[in-house]
Design a protein around this motif. Sequence first.
Motif, PDB file in Angstrom:
ATOM      1  N   THR A 193       0.940  -1.104   0.026  1.00  0.00           N
ATOM      2  CA  THR A 193      -0.041  -0.009   0.021  1.00  0.00           C
ATOM      3  C   THR A 193       0.724   1.336   0.047  1.00  0.00           C
ATOM      4  O   THR A 193       2.137   1.224   0.437  1.00  0.00           O
ATOM      5  CB  THR A 193      -0.686   0.064   1.394  1.00  0.00           C
ATOM      6  OG1 THR A 193      -0.133   0.078   2.504  1.00  0.00           O
ATOM      7  CG2 THR A 193      -1.726  -1.360   1.518  1.00  0.00           C
ATOM      8  N   SER A 194       0.324   2.243  -0.331  1.00  0.00           N
ATOM      9  CA  SER A 194       1.130   3.490  -0.429  1.00  0.00           C
ATOM     10  C   SER A 194       1.480   3.883   1.013  1.00  0.00           C
ATOM     11  O   SER A 194       2.826   4.541   0.999  1.00  0.00           O
ATOM     12  CB  SER A 194       0.288   4.742  -0.926  1.00  0.00           C
ATOM     13  OG  SER A 194       0.984   5.841  -1.002  1.00  0.00           O
ATOM     14  N   SER A 195       0.779   3.939   1.996  1.00  0.00           N
ATOM     15  CA  SER A 195       1.248   4.246   3.107  1.00  0.00           C
ATOM     16  C   SER A 195       2.288   3.328   3.960  1.00  0.00           C
ATOM     17  O   SER A 195       3.374   3.668   4.421  1.00  0.00           O
ATOM     18  CB  SER A 195       0.048   4.058   4.332  1.00  0.00           C
ATOM     19  OG  SER A 195      -0.547   3.109   4.308  1.00  0.00           O
ATOM     20  N   GLU A 196       2.309   2.055   3.427  1.00  0.00           N
ATOM     21  CA  GLU A 196       3.374   1.022   3.775  1.00  0.00           C
ATOM     22  C   GLU A 196       4.616   1.431   3.227  1.00  0.00           C
ATOM     23  O   GLU A 196       5.813   1.473   3.646  1.00  0.00           O
ATOM     24  CB  GLU A 196       2.962  -0.350   3.831  1.00  0.00           C
ATOM     25  CG  GLU A 196       3.762  -1.262   4.289  1.00  0.00           C
ATOM     26  CD  GLU A 196       3.839  -1.426   5.803  1.00  0.00           C
ATOM     27  OE1 GLU A 196       3.320  -0.502   6.638  1.00  0.00           O
ATOM     28  OE2 GLU A 196       4.377  -2.428   6.235  1.00  0.00           O
ATOM     29  N   ILE A 197       4.564   1.669   2.055  1.00  0.00           N
ATOM     30  CA  ILE A 197       5.873   2.105   1.092  1.00  0.00           C
ATOM     31  C   ILE A 197       6.303   3.420   1.865  1.00  0.00           C
ATOM     32  O   ILE A 197       7.574   3.282   2.068  1.00  0.00           O
ATOM     33  CB  ILE A 197       5.360   2.311  -0.466  1.00  0.00           C
ATOM     34  CG1 ILE A 197       4.813   1.055  -0.943  1.00  0.00           C
ATOM     35  CG2 ILE A 197       6.528   2.878  -1.052  1.00  0.00           C
ATOM     36  CD1 ILE A 197       4.103   1.353  -2.562  1.00  0.00           C
ATOM     37  N   ASP A 198       5.426   4.443   2.058  1.00  0.00           N
ATOM     38  CA  ASP A 198       6.203   5.502   2.683  1.00  0.00           C
ATOM     39  C   ASP A 198       6.801   5.370   4.124  1.00  0.00           C
ATOM     40  O   ASP A 198       7.541   5.867   4.386  1.00  0.00           O
ATOM     41  CB  ASP A 198       5.144   6.692   2.637  1.00  0.00           C
ATOM     42  CG  ASP A 198       4.951   7.448   1.355  1.00  0.00           C
ATOM     43  OD1 ASP A 198       5.926   7.384   0.498  1.00  0.00           O
ATOM     44  OD2 ASP A 198       3.927   7.938   1.484  1.00  0.00           O
ATOM     45  N   ARG A 199       6.132   4.169   4.970  1.00  0.00           N
ATOM     46  CA  ARG A 199       6.782   4.075   6.169  1.00  0.00           C
ATOM     47  C   ARG A 199       8.100   3.205   5.993  1.00  0.00           C
ATOM     48  O   ARG A 199       8.892   3.613   6.844  1.00  0.00           O
ATOM     49  CB  ARG A 199       5.623   3.038   6.979  1.00  0.00           C
ATOM     50  CG  ARG A 199       6.077   2.916   8.219  1.00  0.00           C
ATOM     51  CD  ARG A 199       5.084   1.943   8.861  1.00  0.00           C
ATOM     52  NE  ARG A 199       4.937   0.446   8.642  1.00  0.00           N
ATOM     53  CZ  ARG A 199       6.193  -0.199   9.123  1.00  0.00           C
ATOM     54  NH1 ARG A 199       7.003   0.176   9.942  1.00  0.00           N
ATOM     55  NH2 ARG A 199       6.212  -1.628   8.687  1.00  0.00           N
ATOM     56  N   VAL A 200       8.182   2.465   5.005  1.00  0.00           N
ATOM     57  CA  VAL A 200       9.469   1.624   4.996  1.00  0.00           C
ATOM     58  C   VAL A 200      10.642   2.135   4.029  1.00  0.00           C
ATOM     59  O   VAL A 200      11.779   1.810   4.355  1.00  0.00           O
ATOM     60  CB  VAL A 200       9.232   0.153   4.850  1.00  0.00           C
ATOM     61  CG1 VAL A 200       8.279  -0.359   6.244  1.00  0.00           C
ATOM     62  CG2 VAL A 200       8.556  -0.115   3.591  1.00  0.00           C
ATOM     63  N   VAL A 201      10.123   2.722   2.880  1.00  0.00           N
ATOM     64  CA  VAL A 201      11.011   2.977   1.884  1.00  0.00           C
ATOM     65  C   VAL A 201      11.252   4.566   2.059  1.00  0.00           C
ATOM     66  O   VAL A 201      10.750   5.487   1.256  1.00  0.00           O
ATOM     67  CB  VAL A 201      10.550   2.845   0.432  1.00  0.00           C
ATOM     68  CG1 VAL A 201      11.743   2.859  -0.446  1.00  0.00           C
ATOM     69  CG2 VAL A 201      10.181   1.227   0.300  1.00  0.00           C
ATOM     70  N   THR A 202      12.108   4.812   2.941  1.00  0.00           N
ATOM     71  CA  THR A 202      12.258   6.281   3.261  1.00  0.00           C
ATOM     72  C   THR A 202      13.433   7.069   2.739  1.00  0.00           C
ATOM     73  O   THR A 202      13.628   8.427   2.676  1.00  0.00           O
ATOM     74  CB  THR A 202      12.505   6.399   4.984  1.00  0.00           C
ATOM     75  OG1 THR A 202      13.716   5.619   5.374  1.00  0.00           O
ATOM     76  CG2 THR A 202      11.274   6.127   5.553  1.00  0.00           C
ATOM     77  N   ILE A 203      14.336   6.407   1.840  1.00  0.00           N
ATOM     78  CA  ILE A 203      15.476   7.047   1.398  1.00  0.00           C
ATOM     79  C   ILE A 203      15.086   7.089  -0.142  1.00  0.00           C
ATOM     80  O   ILE A 203      14.659   6.327  -0.727  1.00  0.00           O
ATOM     81  CB  ILE A 203      16.664   6.215   1.541  1.00  0.00           C
ATOM     82  CG1 ILE A 203      16.839   6.152   2.999  1.00  0.00           C
ATOM     83  CG2 ILE A 203      17.991   6.775   0.660  1.00  0.00           C
ATOM     84  CD1 ILE A 203      18.200   5.265   3.485  1.00  0.00           C
ATOM     85  N   THR A 204      15.409   8.315  -0.609  1.00  0.00           N
ATOM     86  CA  THR A 204      15.325   8.537  -2.274  1.00  0.00           C
ATOM     87  C   THR A 204      16.620   7.859  -2.730  1.00  0.00           C
ATOM     88  O   THR A 204      17.818   8.397  -2.738  1.00  0.00           O
ATOM     89  CB  THR A 204      15.241  10.011  -2.419  1.00  0.00           C
ATOM     90  OG1 THR A 204      14.231  10.363  -1.788  1.00  0.00           O
ATOM     91  CG2 THR A 204      15.229  10.119  -3.936  1.00  0.00           C
ATOM     92  N   SER A 205      16.371   6.660  -3.531  1.00  0.00           N
ATOM     93  CA  SER A 205      17.749   6.053  -3.860  1.00  0.00           C
ATOM     94  C   SER A 205      17.085   5.072  -5.081  1.00  0.00           C
ATOM     95  O   SER A 205      16.168   4.728  -5.082  1.00  0.00           O
ATOM     96  CB  SER A 205      18.131   5.237  -2.596  1.00  0.00           C
ATOM     97  OG  SER A 205      19.022   4.243  -3.132  1.00  0.00           O
ATOM     98  N   PRO A 206      18.362   4.849  -5.914  1.00  0.00           N
ATOM     99  CA  PRO A 206      18.030   3.756  -6.647  1.00  0.00           C
ATOM    100  C   PRO A 206      17.728   2.394  -5.897  1.00  0.00           C
ATOM    101  O   PRO A 206      18.007   2.393  -4.876  1.00  0.00           O
ATOM    102  CB  PRO A 206      19.312   3.408  -7.640  1.00  0.00           C
ATOM    103  CG  PRO A 206      20.214   4.806  -7.233  1.00  0.00           C
ATOM    104  CD  PRO A 206      19.669   5.121  -6.142  1.00  0.00           C
ATOM    105  N   GLY A 207      17.036   1.538  -6.692  1.00  0.00           N
ATOM    106  CA  GLY A 207      16.788   0.276  -5.926  1.00  0.00           C
ATOM    107  C   GLY A 207      16.010  -0.763  -6.619  1.00  0.00           C
ATOM    108  O   GLY A 207      15.580  -0.557  -7.802  1.00  0.00           O
ATOM    109  N   ASN A 208      15.915  -1.831  -6.011  1.00  0.00           N
ATOM    110  CA  ASN A 208      15.180  -3.127  -6.613  1.00  0.00           C
ATOM    111  C   ASN A 208      13.866  -3.443  -5.769  1.00  0.00           C
ATOM    112  O   ASN A 208      13.727  -2.994  -4.509  1.00  0.00           O
ATOM    113  CB  ASN A 208      15.931  -4.221  -6.578  1.00  0.00           C
ATOM    114  CG  ASN A 208      17.195  -3.906  -7.306  1.00  0.00           C
ATOM    115  OD1 ASN A 208      18.176  -3.272  -7.140  1.00  0.00           O
ATOM    116  ND2 ASN A 208      17.024  -4.407  -8.633  1.00  0.00           N
TER     117      ASN A 208
END
Length: 117
Positions: free
Chosen positions: A13-28
């Motif tokens: 969910t959008s809120s869970e993404i914001d809760r755990v993915v807190t760094i603006t970074s390349p990623g997988n």
Amino acid sequence: MATLEMEGPYIFTSSEIDRVVTITSPGNYALGYTKDDGTFIVRYVGRSDGDVNRELKARLTNKYSKFKYSYATSPKAAFEKECHNYHDFGGSALDNQMHPSRPAGSNWKCPVCDIFD
Ligand SMILES: [Zn+2]
């Protein structure tokens, strides 16, 4: 046994993404669901060259209930990990319609299959 080497799974969910993915970074990331025994089933793998949080939110759908993610040290590292994830977790058996694409203007090759020769 193949592993994603990612954090999660988390509820997709959008809120869970914001809760755990807190760094603006390349990623997988990997999208899928968990079985009753907790096993995460990978159905789609992807990457972001600059902001894995934004990429995950762009992929939000009811089709997948869970996601995993990891940060990458560079866009090239993200690309190469995506290729490994794609091949390790079934290639064309995934929901991915195509092999991961390299960024426009790069000449990077898949480390597994050299598809871009
Ligand atoms: Zn490949």
